[in-house]
Motif scaffolding. Structure first.
Motif, PDB file in Angstrom:
ATOM      1  N   ASP A  47      46.457  31.490  27.737  1.00 34.57           N
ATOM      2  CA  ASP A  47      46.867  30.512  28.741  1.00 34.57           C
ATOM      3  C   ASP A  47      45.646  29.937  29.464  1.00 34.57           C
ATOM      4  O   ASP A  47      45.561  28.724  29.702  1.00 34.57           O
ATOM      5  CB  ASP A  47      47.805  31.161  29.763  1.00 34.57           C
ATOM      6  CG  ASP A  47      49.239  31.252  29.277  1.00 34.57           C
ATOM      7  OD1 ASP A  47      49.507  30.817  28.129  1.00 34.57           O
ATOM      8  OD2 ASP A  47      50.089  31.780  30.023  1.00 34.57           O
ATOM      9  N   ALA A  48      44.719  30.815  29.826  1.00 34.60           N
ATOM     10  CA  ALA A  48      43.524  30.356  30.545  1.00 34.60           C
ATOM     11  C   ALA A  48      42.710  29.393  29.695  1.00 34.60           C
ATOM     12  O   ALA A  48      42.220  28.364  30.192  1.00 34.60           O
ATOM     13  CB  ALA A  48      42.671  31.556  30.961  1.00 34.60           C
ATOM     14  N   ALA A  52      46.625  24.334  34.369  1.00 37.14           N
ATOM     15  CA  ALA A  52      47.838  25.141  34.507  1.00 37.14           C
ATOM     16  C   ALA A  52      48.961  24.341  35.148  1.00 37.14           C
ATOM     17  O   ALA A  52      50.133  24.465  34.769  1.00 37.14           O
ATOM     18  CB  ALA A  52      47.533  26.381  35.343  1.00 37.14           C
ATOM     19  N   ARG A  53      48.603  23.499  36.110  1.00 37.80           N
ATOM     20  CA  ARG A  53      49.614  22.666  36.753  1.00 37.80           C
ATOM     21  C   ARG A  53      50.207  21.678  35.756  1.00 37.80           C
ATOM     22  O   ARG A  53      51.422  21.503  35.694  1.00 37.80           O
ATOM     23  CB  ARG A  53      49.001  21.933  37.938  1.00 37.80           C
ATOM     24  CG  ARG A  53      50.008  21.077  38.706  1.00 37.80           C
ATOM     25  CD  ARG A  53      49.307  20.211  39.737  1.00 37.80           C
ATOM     26  NE  ARG A  53      50.268  19.518  40.573  1.00 37.80           N
ATOM     27  CZ  ARG A  53      50.130  18.272  41.002  1.00 37.80           C
ATOM     28  NH1 ARG A  53      49.068  17.579  40.659  1.00 37.80           N
ATOM     29  NH2 ARG A  53      51.026  17.724  41.789  1.00 37.80           N
ATOM     30  N   ALA A 110      44.669  26.099  29.445  1.00 40.81           N
ATOM     31  CA  ALA A 110      44.619  25.397  30.729  1.00 40.81           C
ATOM     32  C   ALA A 110      43.254  24.760  30.946  1.00 40.81           C
ATOM     33  O   ALA A 110      43.143  23.625  31.417  1.00 40.81           O
ATOM     34  CB  ALA A 110      44.948  26.360  31.866  1.00 40.81           C
ATOM     35  N   ILE A 144      40.821  25.348  35.134  1.00 39.78           N
ATOM     36  CA  ILE A 144      41.988  26.171  34.792  1.00 39.78           C
ATOM     37  C   ILE A 144      43.148  25.867  35.730  1.00 39.78           C
ATOM     38  O   ILE A 144      44.297  25.710  35.294  1.00 39.78           O
ATOM     39  CB  ILE A 144      41.625  27.669  34.829  1.00 39.78           C
ATOM     40  CG1 ILE A 144      40.651  28.000  33.689  1.00 39.78           C
ATOM     41  CG2 ILE A 144      42.880  28.538  34.718  1.00 39.78           C
ATOM     42  CD1 ILE A 144      40.178  29.439  33.681  1.00 39.78           C
ATOM     43  N   GLY A 189      49.089  30.461  37.614  1.00 43.33           N
ATOM     44  CA  GLY A 189      47.941  29.575  37.688  1.00 43.33           C
ATOM     45  C   GLY A 189      47.144  29.487  36.408  1.00 43.33           C
ATOM     46  O   GLY A 189      45.958  29.137  36.422  1.00 43.33           O
ATOM     47  N   GLY A 190      47.786  29.803  35.280  1.00 43.69           N
ATOM     48  CA  GLY A 190      47.106  29.751  33.990  1.00 43.69           C
ATOM     49  C   GLY A 190      46.330  31.004  33.654  1.00 43.69           C
ATOM     50  O   GLY A 190      45.679  31.064  32.609  1.00 43.69           O
ATOM     51  N   ARG A 191      46.417  32.011  34.512  1.00 46.17           N
ATOM     52  CA  ARG A 191      45.626  33.224  34.286  1.00 46.17           C
ATOM     53  C   ARG A 191      46.494  34.408  33.865  1.00 46.17           C
ATOM     54  O   ARG A 191      46.069  35.570  33.968  1.00 46.17           O
ATOM     55  CB  ARG A 191      44.827  33.570  35.546  1.00 46.17           C
ATOM     56  CG  ARG A 191      43.829  32.467  35.919  1.00 46.17           C
ATOM     57  CD  ARG A 191      42.962  32.837  37.098  1.00 46.17           C
ATOM     58  NE  ARG A 191      42.054  31.751  37.461  1.00 46.17           N
ATOM     59  CZ  ARG A 191      40.861  31.544  36.920  1.00 46.17           C
ATOM     60  NH1 ARG A 191      40.433  32.348  35.956  1.00 46.17           N
ATOM     61  NH2 ARG A 191      40.086  30.544  37.314  1.00 46.17           N
ATOM     62  N   GLY A 234      47.866  23.190  42.775  1.00 45.01           N
ATOM     63  CA  GLY A 234      47.107  22.909  41.564  1.00 45.01           C
ATOM     64  C   GLY A 234      46.647  21.473  41.450  1.00 45.01           C
ATOM     65  O   GLY A 234      46.306  21.016  40.352  1.00 45.01           O
ATOM     66  N   LEU A 259      52.052  26.296  33.496  1.00 40.71           N
ATOM     67  CA  LEU A 259      51.817  27.682  33.094  1.00 40.71           C
ATOM     68  C   LEU A 259      51.970  28.614  34.293  1.00 40.71           C
ATOM     69  O   LEU A 259      51.588  28.263  35.408  1.00 40.71           O
ATOM     70  CB  LEU A 259      50.412  27.833  32.511  1.00 40.71           C
ATOM     71  CG  LEU A 259      50.169  27.119  31.175  1.00 40.71           C
ATOM     72  CD1 LEU A 259      48.687  27.180  30.803  1.00 40.71           C
ATOM     73  CD2 LEU A 259      51.007  27.760  30.073  1.00 40.71           C
TER      74      LEU A 259
END
Length: 376
Positions: free
Chosen positions: A81-82, A66-67, A85, A62, A74-76, A30, A71
């Motif tokens: 979350d997406a 996410a990093r 992120a 994203i 990967g934030g998805r 990430g 999350l």
């Protein structure tokens, strides 16, 4: 010829859109691949200094966000979350671009767009005007989908088609999609030893579409080869060339300029600006099915008359964008409806005198006028 276009040289291509996917820009942890991105920016700077106007479409927000937020997936993992992120990652992403371009003496600008921004005619024109002014000031716009507010219903979903739409709005000469494969192949090059690279596509037909459906794409990111072909349809329909090249090299644009593999889809000509916008839209409000006679008439440049209509579906008002499909269900044209869906269904298959009896004075001769229609 492809040889003249290989590398999209500044002397030939005055305005260029370069799309970079998250699988190339962000590593598996990430983090930004800074060394690789520095090489890309060096390529862009060389082109800008040679007089080429550059627009960048950059993914990665994203993954970066996410990093930073730790999350999962990967934030998805969820829409919330997406979006969170993206909101965090976009700051980091734009900061990297501004810093690296600044080190080359170039100024970056950020534009975040949603699908609606380019599907709505007025907002599309506003975005086009902003791009024009930034380029006139020798600024490099860095564009991404605004994932912090985009939802499943109102998103591009991949930056390939966003790049093509930006190229259309900016009246770019060409679009480059950096990929993890070096072009379009007749089959999946990872699994089929007989797969051949298609170096030039003059026209996107059923055979070309079948190559994408056959899994010749990368499978990385949110795109894939099918989305790249869709992007090529938008770009070439607006008169711009589109190239798919490998982004795995340290200096991918330089490598392509020096003869590396790639696929070039040749731009078509003839559509006016409003028709470019129509052809490039990704959403429509309804569908009008026509018979073979009407299909032939449309091919000759005629308006769509109610007599040739066999079915109407969807919910649309007068002025909404609808697709015209043939008896096999293939979209052959797109245009602005002259009637709402209810009245269109009432007059489908009817002659002029019958329409007057049904609708009284509110009669327009065409269901879709040729001036507000584009063939696909």
């Amino acid at each position: 010829m492809v040889t003249a276009l290989n590398g999209f040289p500044p002397a030939t291509i005055k305005r260029l859109v370069v799309k970079i996917g998250s699988a190339l820009l962000v590593d598996k942890a990430g983090a930004i691949r800074t060394e690789w991105l520095s090489g890309v920016v060096a390529d862009l700077a060389a082109r800008a200094k040679a007089g080429q106007q550059i627009i960048v479409v950059s993914s990665g927000a994203i993954a970066l966000g996410a990093r930073r937020l730790a999350l999962p997936k990967g934030g998805r993992g969820s829409l919330d979350d997406a979006q969170a992120a993206a909101a965090v990652g976009q700051i980091a992403l734009s900061g990297h671009w501004a810093q690296l371009l600044g080190e080359q003496g170039l100024t970056a600008a950020q534009m975040l767009l949603t699908l609606d921004d380019l599907e709505n005619r007025r907002r599309y024109l506003n975005a086009a005007a902003t791009l024009e002014r930034l380029l006139s000031l020798n600024v490099i716009p860095v564009i991404n989908e605004n994932d912090s507010v985009a939802t499943t219903e109102i998103r591009f979903g991949d930056n390939d088609r966003l790049a093509a739409r930006i190229g259309q709005a900016a009246r770019a000469d060409a679009v480059v999609l950096l990929s993890d494969v070096d072009g379009l192949y007749t089959a999946n090059p990872h699994t089929d030893p007989d797969a051949r690279l298609v170096r030039e596509v003059a026209r996107i037909d059923a055979d070309i579409l079948a190559m994408a459906d056959g899994g010749s794409g990368s499978g990385m990111g949110s795109g894939g080869m099918a989305s790249k072909i869709a992007a090529a349809q938008i770009a070439t329909g607006a008169g711009a060339h589109l190239a798919i090249i490998s982004g795995l090299a340290e200096r991918p644009l330089s490598a392509w300029e020096n003869g590396a593999n790639g696929t070039i889809f040749l731009g078509q000509t003839g559509k006016r600006a409003r028709k470019n916008w129509l052809a490039g839209r990704l959403t429509v409000k309804g569908w009008i099915t026509v018979d073979a006679g009407a299909e032939r008439a449309l091919g000759k440049g005629n308006s769509l008359l109610p007599a040739g209509v066999t079915a109407v579906s969807g919910s649309f008002a007068r002025g909404d964008v609808v697709d015209i499909v043939n008896a096999e269900g293939r979209a052959i044209a797109r245009g602005l409806a002259e009637y709402d869906a209810e009245d269109a269904a009432r007059i489908a298959g009817k002659r002029s005198e019958e329409i007057a009896a049904l609708l009284g004075d509110a009669v327009r001769p065409a269901l879709i006028h040729r001036d507000h229609m584009v063939m696909l």
